[in-house]
Design a protein around this motif. Structure first.
Motif, short mmCIF file in Angstrom:
data_model
loop_
_atom_site.label_atom_id
_atom_site.label_comp_id
_atom_site.label_asym_id
_atom_site.label_seq_id
_atom_site.Cartn_x
_atom_site.Cartn_y
_atom_site.Cartn_z
N GLU A 167 87.90 79.16 62.29
CA GLU A 167 86.69 78.99 61.48
C GLU A 167 85.79 77.95 62.13
OE1 GLU A 167 87.43 77.11 57.76
OE2 GLU A 167 85.47 77.64 56.91
N ILE A 168 84.54 78.30 62.37
CA ILE A 168 83.56 77.37 62.91
C ILE A 168 82.94 76.61 61.73
CG2 ILE A 168 81.49 77.09 64.31
CD1 ILE A 168 83.94 78.18 65.80
N THR A 169 83.03 75.28 61.76
CA THR A 169 82.54 74.47 60.64
C THR A 169 81.26 73.70 60.97
OG1 THR A 169 83.98 72.63 61.31
CG2 THR A 169 84.87 74.21 59.72
N ASP A 170 80.90 73.62 62.25
CA ASP A 170 79.66 72.94 62.62
C ASP A 170 79.24 73.45 63.99
OD1 ASP A 170 77.52 71.17 62.20
OD2 ASP A 170 78.47 69.62 63.40
N PHE A 171 77.92 73.53 64.21
CA PHE A 171 77.40 74.04 65.48
C PHE A 171 76.13 73.28 65.82
CE2 PHE A 171 74.93 76.75 68.23
CZ PHE A 171 75.86 77.36 69.05
N GLU A 172 76.05 72.83 67.06
CA GLU A 172 74.87 72.08 67.50
C GLU A 172 74.51 72.50 68.92
OE1 GLU A 172 74.43 67.55 68.71
OE2 GLU A 172 74.47 67.75 66.53
N CYS A 173 73.23 72.80 69.11
CA CYS A 173 72.74 73.22 70.42
C CYS A 173 71.52 72.38 70.78
CB CYS A 173 72.39 74.71 70.40
SG CYS A 173 71.73 75.32 71.98
N ASP A 174 71.52 71.81 71.97
CA ASP A 174 70.40 71.03 72.47
C ASP A 174 69.99 71.58 73.83
OD1 ASP A 174 70.23 68.90 70.38
OD2 ASP A 174 72.26 68.47 71.09
N ALA A 175 68.69 71.60 74.07
CA ALA A 175 68.17 72.09 75.35
C ALA A 175 67.14 71.10 75.89
CB ALA A 175 67.55 73.47 75.18
N ASN A 176 67.15 70.96 77.20
CA ASN A 176 66.20 70.07 77.87
C ASN A 176 65.54 70.83 79.01
OD1 ASN A 176 64.92 67.55 78.59
ND2 ASN A 176 66.35 67.44 80.31
N LEU A 177 64.21 70.92 78.96
CA LEU A 177 63.44 71.63 79.99
C LEU A 177 62.76 70.61 80.89
CD1 LEU A 177 62.17 74.24 81.16
CD2 LEU A 177 60.35 73.97 79.46
N ILE A 178 62.92 70.79 82.19
CA ILE A 178 62.28 69.92 83.17
C ILE A 178 61.18 70.71 83.88
CG2 ILE A 178 62.61 68.51 85.24
CD1 ILE A 178 65.52 68.15 84.43
N CYS A 179 59.95 70.23 83.75
CA CYS A 179 58.81 70.83 84.45
C CYS A 179 58.35 69.86 85.54
CB CYS A 179 57.66 71.10 83.48
SG CYS A 179 58.05 72.26 82.14
N ARG A 180 57.98 70.38 86.67
CA ARG A 180 57.48 69.53 87.76
C ARG A 180 56.06 69.97 88.12
NH1 ARG A 180 57.61 72.24 92.63
NH2 ARG A 180 58.94 74.10 92.73
N PRO A 181 55.27 69.06 88.67
CA PRO A 181 53.91 69.44 89.07
C PRO A 181 53.93 70.57 90.09
CG PRO A 181 54.16 67.05 89.05
CD PRO A 181 55.54 67.63 88.89
N ALA A 182 52.98 71.47 89.97
CA ALA A 182 52.89 72.58 90.91
C ALA A 182 52.58 72.06 92.31
CB ALA A 182 51.81 73.56 90.46
N PRO A 183 53.03 72.79 93.35
CA PRO A 183 52.76 72.34 94.73
C PRO A 183 51.27 72.16 95.02
CG PRO A 183 54.39 74.11 94.71
CD PRO A 183 53.84 74.02 93.32
N THR A 184 50.44 73.00 94.41
CA THR A 184 49.00 72.87 94.61
C THR A 184 48.44 71.85 93.64
OG1 THR A 184 48.88 75.20 95.26
CG2 THR A 184 46.81 74.10 94.66
N PRO A 185 47.80 70.79 94.11
CA PRO A 185 47.26 69.77 93.20
C PRO A 185 46.31 70.39 92.18
CG PRO A 185 47.20 69.00 95.47
CD PRO A 185 47.57 70.45 95.53
N GLY A 186 46.49 69.98 90.91
CA GLY A 186 45.63 70.47 89.85
C GLY A 186 46.00 71.83 89.32
N ALA A 187 47.10 72.40 89.81
CA ALA A 187 47.51 73.75 89.39
C ALA A 187 48.47 73.72 88.20
CB ALA A 187 48.13 74.51 90.55
N GLY A 188 48.64 72.56 87.59
CA GLY A 188 49.50 72.48 86.41
C GLY A 188 50.95 72.21 86.76
N PHE A 189 51.85 72.86 86.02
CA PHE A 189 53.28 72.61 86.17
C PHE A 189 54.02 73.92 86.43
CE2 PHE A 189 51.58 69.18 83.66
CZ PHE A 189 52.24 68.05 84.11
N VAL A 190 55.23 73.77 86.99
CA VAL A 190 56.10 74.93 87.22
C VAL A 190 57.51 74.56 86.75
CG1 VAL A 190 54.77 75.88 89.13
CG2 VAL A 190 56.57 74.20 89.58
#
Length: 252
Positions: A167-190
């Motif tokens: 029997e499962i009595t508790d469940f916890e899920c956490d996620a962490n997303l890492i974004c880095r600057p795009a290779p082209t300056p000013g092109a946002g993130f990837v």
């Protein structure tokens, strides 16, 4: 009405029930799920409404679509991505892993110095989670169902004939997303990396169906609660209008 015992006293009964041979609780930590840029479009897919998919059949990039300021949430689902209640029976697969030679037996010393014979039981738990990424503007990207699994060993009183009840009595899920600057300056993130951590608590029992002889009273129904029907109520009439004072007498 008075309810009386079927036989006027206690009876010796033979009942069939599941007997608990052993019972433990434990927290299970699923090995960290780490997905990098190589996995995006291979085993990890994001759907961003209005996003641009790099290649046909590929994945949207949540970092490119949402920017670097994002909120990440993780929740359990079935294999189709439909959210589930992880505590509901059967929502998360939890079953014993059969051992070719049967459950191995070992001797263990108790705190009082005595020894006890226990069996090794291997338990598999597996399921799916979905990661949802959103930005302050309310735009979201949702991942495909991501499978997870964890295998554990328990030493329990599990003689032949017993079966696992999990029997499962508790469940916890956490996620962490890492974004880095795009290779082209000013092109946002990837996208750079997504890490998913899953922890759950469980009741693990070994049971067997047995027949027991007990002495007990038969259960009796309680008296029903009295119910009084409300009196009939009629809407008020307008006697001066209807039916009126009645017809005037006709002269003879």
């Amino acid at each position: 009405m008075d309810f009386k015992s079927i036989s006027g006293g206690q009876e010796t009964l033979c009942i069939k029930v599941n007997k608990v041979y052993d019972w433990v609780t434990r927290q299970a930590d699923v090995p960290l799920i780490a997905l990098n840029a190589v996995d995006l479009g291979e085993s990890l897919f994001f759907d961003c409404p209005g996003g641009v998919t790099p290649t046909p059949g590929g994945s949207d990039d949540p970092c490119a679509f949402l920017g670097g300021n994002v909120t990440v949430e993780c929740f359990p689902t079935d294999e189709l991505g439909t959210p589930i209640d992880p505590l509901a029976p059967g929502a998360i697969l939890c079953q014993e892993i059969p051992q070719p030679e049967g459950r191995a037996t070992g001797q263990f010393q108790l705190p009082d110095g005595s020894t006890v014979t226990l069996q090794k039981v291997k338990v598999l738990k597996k399921g799916f989670v979905v990661v949802r990424v959103s930005n302050p503007q309310g735009e979201t990207c949702t991942s495909n169902p991501i499978p997870w699994a964890v295998s554990e060993k328990f030493f329990l009183c599990a003689p032949p004939g017993t079966f696992l009840q999990c029997e499962i009595t508790d469940f916890e899920c956490d996620a962490n997303l890492i974004c880095r600057p795009a290779p082209t300056p000013g092109a946002g993130f990837v996208f750079q990396q997504l890490d998913i951590s899953i922890n759950l608590c469980q009741n693990v029992q070994m049971e067997a169906l047995v027949k027991l002889e007990i002495t007990a009273d038969f259960c009796q129904p309680r008296p029903d609660m009295p119910f009084v029907c409300p009196p009939l109520a009629f809407p008020p009439q307008c006697p001066t209008v209807f039916p009126g004072p009645g017809p005037s007498p006709t002269p003879a």
